[in-house]
Write an enzyme that holds these catalytic residues in place. Structure first.
Site, PDB file in Angstrom:
ATOM      1  N   GLU A 242      -7.123  -3.065  14.067  1.00 38.54           N
ATOM      2  CA  GLU A 242      -6.449  -1.750  13.982  1.00 38.54           C
ATOM      3  C   GLU A 242      -5.910  -1.211  15.306  1.00 38.54           C
ATOM      4  OE1 GLU A 242      -9.289   0.786  12.021  1.00 38.54           O
ATOM      5  OE2 GLU A 242      -9.085  -0.282  10.129  1.00 38.54           O
TER       6      GLU A 242
ATOM      7  N   GLU B 213      -9.771  -7.311   3.365  1.00 41.18           N
ATOM      8  CA  GLU B 213     -10.585  -6.171   2.910  1.00 41.18           C
ATOM      9  C   GLU B 213     -10.019  -5.586   1.614  1.00 41.18           C
ATOM     10  OE1 GLU B 213     -11.298  -3.310   6.032  1.00 41.18           O
ATOM     11  OE2 GLU B 213     -11.318  -4.846   7.581  1.00 41.18           O
TER      12      GLU B 213
HETATM   13  C1  GLA Z   1     -11.707  -0.640   8.094  1.00 39.04           C
HETATM   14  C2  GLA Z   1     -12.560  -1.608   8.869  1.00 39.04           C
HETATM   15  C3  GLA Z   1     -13.751  -2.064   8.086  1.00 39.04           C
HETATM   16  C4  GLA Z   1     -14.411  -0.939   7.338  1.00 39.04           C
HETATM   17  C5  GLA Z   1     -13.409  -0.229   6.493  1.00 39.04           C
HETATM   18  C6  GLA Z   1     -14.052   0.871   5.701  1.00 39.04           C
HETATM   19  O1  GLA Z   1     -10.863  -1.226   7.238  1.00 39.04           O
HETATM   20  O2  GLA Z   1     -11.876  -2.735   9.327  1.00 39.04           O
HETATM   21  O3  GLA Z   1     -14.664  -2.657   8.966  1.00 39.04           O
HETATM   22  O4  GLA Z   1     -15.005  -0.067   8.250  1.00 39.04           O
HETATM   23  O5  GLA Z   1     -12.425   0.302   7.355  1.00 39.04           O
HETATM   24  O6  GLA Z   1     -15.198   0.460   5.069  1.00 39.04           O
END
Ligand code: GLA
Length: 570
Positions: free
Chosen positions: A356, A478
């Site tokens: 990020e 994710e």
């Molecule tokens: C982001 C992070 C993850 C997690 C999510 C929320 O996407 O990369 O590690 O913290 O937020 O669960």
């Protein structure tokens, strides 16, 4: 109703004959299919050969004659009353042609006479005299009282026409038909089997309460080859919320600079247990994450590791040495653990090196996230490139290195600016450094149920292809699906899951092209999801993943993911 009226009022005379390949009529049109869906393949035998006339005299009369019987309107209908007031997924298919004319073509439509829903159309097909034309249509909707599915020519044929129909099938699924097997994850078809020819399947888990629970391990082993620890490998966790000032020691970095580092950190107690369980259960781990603005203690960036939030940030060189120390400590620890346990392939086969760092709504000149302590120390991308240099130096050469971010498809069609371009700039910067290595683009993919990234703009695919054009493979790292404040529709979510997985399969890595090589779902059950705690979802329970409840019951979405793989193998 409007459309239908227009169609009728324009008609002067229409005679439609339909030859059906039909069988004895049943009371209900539907029988239960093998997969518990409702199947209709035959239409009422009385309507084997239907001739009907619609005579328009002003707006008045519509007469339909079917064989000896006389009935009103719509000779080809499938009664949907048994699904009244339920949400259904309806799929129709078959072949149709015009039999009594040469060189003719005409549009026919299948629609539902649901006035409120504006006569939802399932398919519109141009039918020709010469050849059978396949029609297919799909819709998800709530069926009103006493509705029917209807075949009709669109608009107004000027002459009589005979249509023939074969291989007709209507398939209806309701939530209960989709989950009628009442399967739990321990008995359901293993996802990793369904996807074994396509890509690695993974789940994100917590160590405590999930991975350290033996039943949960059984479910994981059944369905996935890869896990991501949702929290346990993050800096906050490896620093174990310790105050670092207790004991410091010296560290000399690769440029010869010596700095002070916390002597007792990072701590690897849980990591040891996690690696042990993974080894025992033959699971691989995506390491998540080394460098991130979040879940990293503020003291790591401050002079003297001060706990005072107003203390000054360290200079860039000191931070670079601290970063090298941290990355080296973690990667060498894992490497040594694997070696001392005689692990053949690696357990941790990939690391999210940086998470990020791209800016939301980036412009060409401001493309990095600025609300980050990393950015506050550097003011540019140096810390990202360095992280990939250090990861390359201290990770085994066959461990994959990834950049990971969310919303990576935002602005995918733009030439400049937007998040996709910001990510591309990050990739370029890493690739421009000869000592750095990046192998994988991690697309987090926390999508919204109405996210247009798949249908409509296809921005997800555009972004993905821009990343693979850089020579990278893709990990969907994710994946989960928020409904926000929308009503939860299990069936609609199933269809969206299926859409996404079909898109993932289309873009999978193959021998001769880069693409998706791993997909991880962010969490195991709707009973525990980070999305419930997000302020935009306050008051709205979220249902983002494949199982529900504490007994991990399979949701329709689970079957959507399986169906996508089944279709890919056809
Ligand atoms: C982001 C992070 C993850 C997690 C999510 C929320 O996407 O990369 O590690 O913290 O937020 O669960």
């Amino acid at each position: 109703m409007k459309k239908f009226k227009a169609f009728i009022s324009n008609l002067v005379l229409l005679t439609l004959s339909v030859n059906l390949v039909a069988a004895p009529a049943a009371k209900s049109n539907f029988t239960k299919g093998e997969d518990s869906s409702f199947l209709c393949t035959k239409i009422d035998e009385d309507k084997k050969s239907i001739k009907y006339e619609q005579k328009m005299d002003g707006f008045s009369s519509v007469t339909i004659v079917t064989g000896k019987k006389s009935t009103k309107r719509n000779p080809i209908t499938v009664d949907l009353s048994e699904f009244s007031n339920q949400e259904i997924s309806i799929t129709i298919s078959g072949d149709i042609k015009i039999t009594d004319k040469d060189n003719e073509s005409y549009d026919v439509i299948w629609f539902i006479n649901d006035v409120d829903a504006n006569l939802p159309e399932l398919s519109r097909t141009e039918v020709k005299s010469e050849k059978w034309t396949h029609f297919m249509g799909e819709k998800i909707l709530v069926i009103g009282e006493g509705k029917s599915l209807i075949l009709s020519p669109a608009g107004m044929p000027v002459e009589d026409m005979t249509f023939a129909l074969k291989n007709f099938e209507v398939k209806i699924q309701t939530e209960s038909s989709m989950t009628s097997k009442n399967e739990k994850w321990l008995t359901a078809t293993p996802l990793k089997e369904a996807y074994k020819d396509y890509f690695t399947f993974g789940f994100a888990v917590e160590y405590k309460g999930e991975f350290n629970n033996i039943d949960c391990q059984d479910g994981l082993i059944r369905h996935v080859d890869s896990i991501t620890l949702g929290n346990d490998f993050k800096p906050d966790f490896l620093f174990a919320w310790q105050k670092p000032t207790a004991k410091l020691t010296e560290y000399t970095d690769s440029t010869g600079k010596t700095i002070q580092v916390p002597a007792l950190l990072p701590k690897f107690n849980d990591m040891d247990k996690i690696l042990g369980l993974a080894l025992m259960n033959n699971l691989k781990i995506r390491g998540h994450v080394l460098v991130w603005h979040s879940q990293t203690p503020l003291w790591f960036f401050k002079e003297g590791y001060s706990l005072d939030k107003n203390a000054p940030y360290v200079d860039r060189d000191t931070m670079t040495a601290r970063q090298e120390w941290y990355i080296k400590s973690v990667l060498e620890y894992v490497d040594n653990w694997e070696k001392s346990h005689k692990v053949k392939d690696h357990i941790v086969y990939c690391w999210d090196v940086v998470n990020e760092a791209a800016r939301d709504g980036a412009t060409d000149s401001r493309w990095l996230r600025e609300d980050s302590d990393w950015f506050r120390v550097y003011g540019d991308e140096t810390f990202i490139v360095n992280a990939f240099r250090f990861a390359n130096k201290y990770a085994p050469k066959d461990v994959l290195l990834a950049y990971n971010d969310y919303g990576t498809y935002s602005g995918a069609n733009m030439d400049k600016g937007g998040k996709t371009n910001a990510v591309l700039k990050i990739i370029d910067a890493i690739q421009a450094c000869p000592d750095a290595r990046i192998d994988v683009m991690g697309m987090q993919s926390h999508v919204g149920i109405n996210n247009p990234a798949v249908s409509g703009t296809n921005s997800y695919e555009q972004a993905l292809q821009k990343f693979t054009a850089k020579g990278l493979d893709i990990h969907v790292t994710e994946f989960d699906m928020a409904i926000g404040s929308n009503k939860y529709s299990p069936i609609f979510m199933k269809s969206r899951y299926k859409d996404f997985f079909e898109m993932f399969l289309r873009n999978r890595k193959t021998e001769d092209k880069h693409g998706i090589s791993c997909v991880t779902i962010w969490g195991l059950t709707d009973a525990r999801t980070w999305l419930d705690a997000q302020k935009e979802n306050k008051g709205y329970k979220q249902h983002p993943v494949l199982f529900e409840g504490n007994d991990y019951k399979c949701k329709p979405a689970f079957y959507g993911v399986l169906e996508a793989a089944e279709n890919a193998s056809k």
